[in-house]
Motif scaffolding. Structure first.
Motif, PDB file in Angstrom:
ATOM      1  N   ARG A 235       0.766  -1.280   0.125  1.00  0.00           N
ATOM      2  CA  ARG A 235       0.065   0.053  -0.009  1.00  0.00           C
ATOM      3  C   ARG A 235       0.821   1.363   0.015  1.00  0.00           C
ATOM      4  O   ARG A 235       0.399   2.351  -0.435  1.00  0.00           O
ATOM      5  N   HIS A 255      -2.273  -1.011 -10.976  1.00  0.00           N
ATOM      6  CA  HIS A 255      -3.228  -2.325 -10.712  1.00  0.00           C
ATOM      7  C   HIS A 255      -2.627  -3.068  -9.575  1.00  0.00           C
ATOM      8  O   HIS A 255      -1.399  -2.769  -9.004  1.00  0.00           O
ATOM      9  N   ARG A 256      -3.282  -4.082  -9.145  1.00  0.00           N
ATOM     10  CA  ARG A 256      -2.856  -4.731  -7.978  1.00  0.00           C
ATOM     11  C   ARG A 256      -2.818  -3.765  -6.658  1.00  0.00           C
ATOM     12  O   ARG A 256      -1.704  -4.040  -6.071  1.00  0.00           O
ATOM     13  N   CYS A 258      -5.398  -2.483  -3.092  1.00  0.00           N
ATOM     14  CA  CYS A 258      -6.431  -2.690  -2.348  1.00  0.00           C
ATOM     15  C   CYS A 258      -7.194  -1.430  -1.930  1.00  0.00           C
ATOM     16  O   CYS A 258      -6.439  -1.011  -0.779  1.00  0.00           O
ATOM     17  N   ARG A 259      -8.180  -0.895  -2.354  1.00  0.00           N
ATOM     18  CA  ARG A 259      -8.814   0.114  -1.985  1.00  0.00           C
ATOM     19  C   ARG A 259      -8.922   0.345  -0.501  1.00  0.00           C
ATOM     20  O   ARG A 259      -8.573   1.271   0.029  1.00  0.00           O
ATOM     21  N   ASP A 283      -9.386  -3.109  -6.763  1.00  0.00           N
ATOM     22  CA  ASP A 283      -7.958  -3.542  -7.080  1.00  0.00           C
ATOM     23  C   ASP A 283      -6.981  -2.719  -8.236  1.00  0.00           C
ATOM     24  O   ASP A 283      -6.123  -2.990  -8.464  1.00  0.00           O
ATOM     25  N   SER A 284      -7.833  -1.766  -8.830  1.00  0.00           N
ATOM     26  CA  SER A 284      -7.205  -0.780  -9.713  1.00  0.00           C
ATOM     27  C   SER A 284      -7.634   0.434  -9.639  1.00  0.00           C
ATOM     28  O   SER A 284      -8.621   0.805  -9.295  1.00  0.00           O
TER      29      SER A 284
END
Ligand code: EPZ
Length: 423
Positions: A235, A255-256, A258-259, A283-284
């Motif tokens: 993160r 990409h990849r 985690c909001r 996830d994007s």
């Protein structure tokens, strides 16, 4: 020592994949010490901190294989004394203490050195392990922990003057998995990386509930088994590229990610006037540079608050954001080494008593600057992206500790970055 040269003024476009989390990988790699069976850990970033941890585990006797991001570890035969020279070079290696003590009934680990972001005490780690029944001794720069009759569950409050401890929570949680009885950790760290470690341990057969909250309960078991696990996204790397995209991008996509793990970071970026759009799965995300920018007031805090590991990067973004910003670091009040270097580039920053007051300027100018620690170095790279001229960043090994191929990722986004060997 390599240098990075960043030619300011190019616009970032396109998309990159965010790597697995360094700060989740380190304790999870250490947790493999708790079993004699194979552990397969995926998306371990290729950074020097994880390489150090693998060297330490190998020196302890583990059999380790690494192929791209996947690490296979077998700790069937391990010693209880960690190599002094390796451990002292990376603070995070302290997280071998808990698993080694639980597995071997004894461990010898060097006291971690401090670092530029502040004194890095381990009193909370030792408070927790002593509560589980360990005897603590100090000699020749090492900590020796012994628990001849094994560990027993206890109620432990891990709060320190600067709040919870992430690796301290990890150490106690790992040790408690093999203790006799139940352990309750109050004032636990709730970072996503702690939850990822707990998920890894539960997959090994541990009985942990409450991870990700301030109260974690661990019911001891007699043994743990090998497991396969994929590490969560990083993160902080994602936040760093989010700041880069806000500074110098046009519709950059990450990409990849985690909001849910990035709410405080996303909120700060949006509060300063930019827009972050996540896809439905979270996830994007795509970052849109704002038109009406403004300064923000930020105070770092334990998760889910604004992370101290994103403080320097946000300071770099706010250095050229119109208005006044106030950034307070309540976790590492000395973590402002990047400000002196940013001022070399023309930033208007006053640091006092754990707080930076930033007055946004129109544009920074290139200057030879020096990286001092991992996140401060990233802040200098960000600042250089829009600075006038070419900025030379020395001691770039600091960046390589925690960012996987940062120059390649920036080049993919169109930045003009080159890595040169220092003569
Ligand atoms: C983890 O370090 C992270 N490292 C750090 O990230 C991060 O800055 C820090 O947590 C805070 O979020 C890893 O996860 C590998 P702490 P950790 O124990 O666990 C005090 C990066 O850039 N404290 O949570 O070592 C301490 O001085 C790195 O990736 C005690 O007083 O940090 C600090 O003020 C840098 N006694 C506060 O607690 C102790 O025994 C939080 O430290 C332990 C800590």
């Amino acid at each position: 020592m390599d240098k990075l040269i960043v030619h300011g003024g190019t616009t970032l476009r396109g998309a990159i994949n965010i790597s697995g989390s360094k700060n989740a990988s380190l304790p999870i790699l250490a947790a493999s010490l708790l079993t004699g069976e194979d552990c397969i850990i995926r998306r371990v970033p290729d950074v020097s901190d994880t390489n150090y941890m693998i060297q330490i585990l190998s020196a302890l006797g583990a059999d380790v294989e690494r192929s791209s991001g996947t690490v296979r570890i077998n700790c069937a035969e391990v010693m209880d004394e960690a190599p002094y020279e390796l451990v002292r070079r990376m603070r995070a290696s302290i997280c071998v203490m808990g698993p080694l003590l639980a597995r071997k009934g004894r461990c010898v680990v060097s006291l971690p050195g401090g670092c530029v972001i502040g004194d890095r005490p381990v009193d909370l780690h030792l408070r927790g392990l002593e509560a589980l029944g360990a005897k603590v001794e100090f000699e020749c720069g090492n900590i020796t922990l012994t628990a001849k009759n094994g560990l027993r569950g206890a109620e432990i409050d891990l709060r320190g003057t600067h709040g919870p401890t992430v690796l301290g929570t990890d150490n106690v949680m790992m040790a408690a998995t093999l203790a006799d009885g139940t352990t309750i950790i109050e004032s636990a760290a709730a970072e996503p990386e702690v939850l990822d470690l707990a998920n890894f341990l539960n997959a090994m057969g541990a009985k942990i509930t409450g991870a990700g909250t301030r109260r974690i309960v661990i019911e001891g078991v007699t043994s743990l088994r090998g497991v396969e696990h994929t590490v969560i996204p990083d993160r902080i790397e994602a936040g760093t590229f989010m700041a880069a995209a806000a500074l110098a991008g046009e519709g950059v996509t990450l990409h990849r990610v985690c909001r849910d793990q990035m709410k405080a970071i996303t909120a700060a970026i949006e509060q300063s006037g930019h827009r972050v759009e996540f896809n439905a799965a979270g996830d994007s995300c795509t970052i849109h540079r704002g038109e009406n920018l403004q300064g923000v007031d930020l105070s770092t805090a334990p998760f889910p608050g604004y992370p101290t590991d994103m403080q320097a990067q946000m300071t770099a973004l706010l250095a050229t954001t119109p208005g006044i910003s106030v950034i307070k670091d309540t976790i590492f009040p000395q973590r402002f080494m990047h400000c002196a270097e940013l001022k070399r580039m023309g930033a208007d920053i006053k640091v006092d008593n754990g707080t930076a007051i930033v007055r946004g300027v129109t544009r920074l100018s290139a200057a030879p600057v020096m990286a001092s620690d991992l996140r401060a170095s990233a802040a200098l790279v960000l600042a250089a992206l829009t600075a006038k001229g070419s900025t030379e960043i020395a001691r770039v090994y600091h960046i390589d500790r925690g960012y996987e191929h940062i120059d390649e990722k920036l080049l993919m986004l169109g930045a003009a970055v080159e890595r040169v060997k220092d003569r």
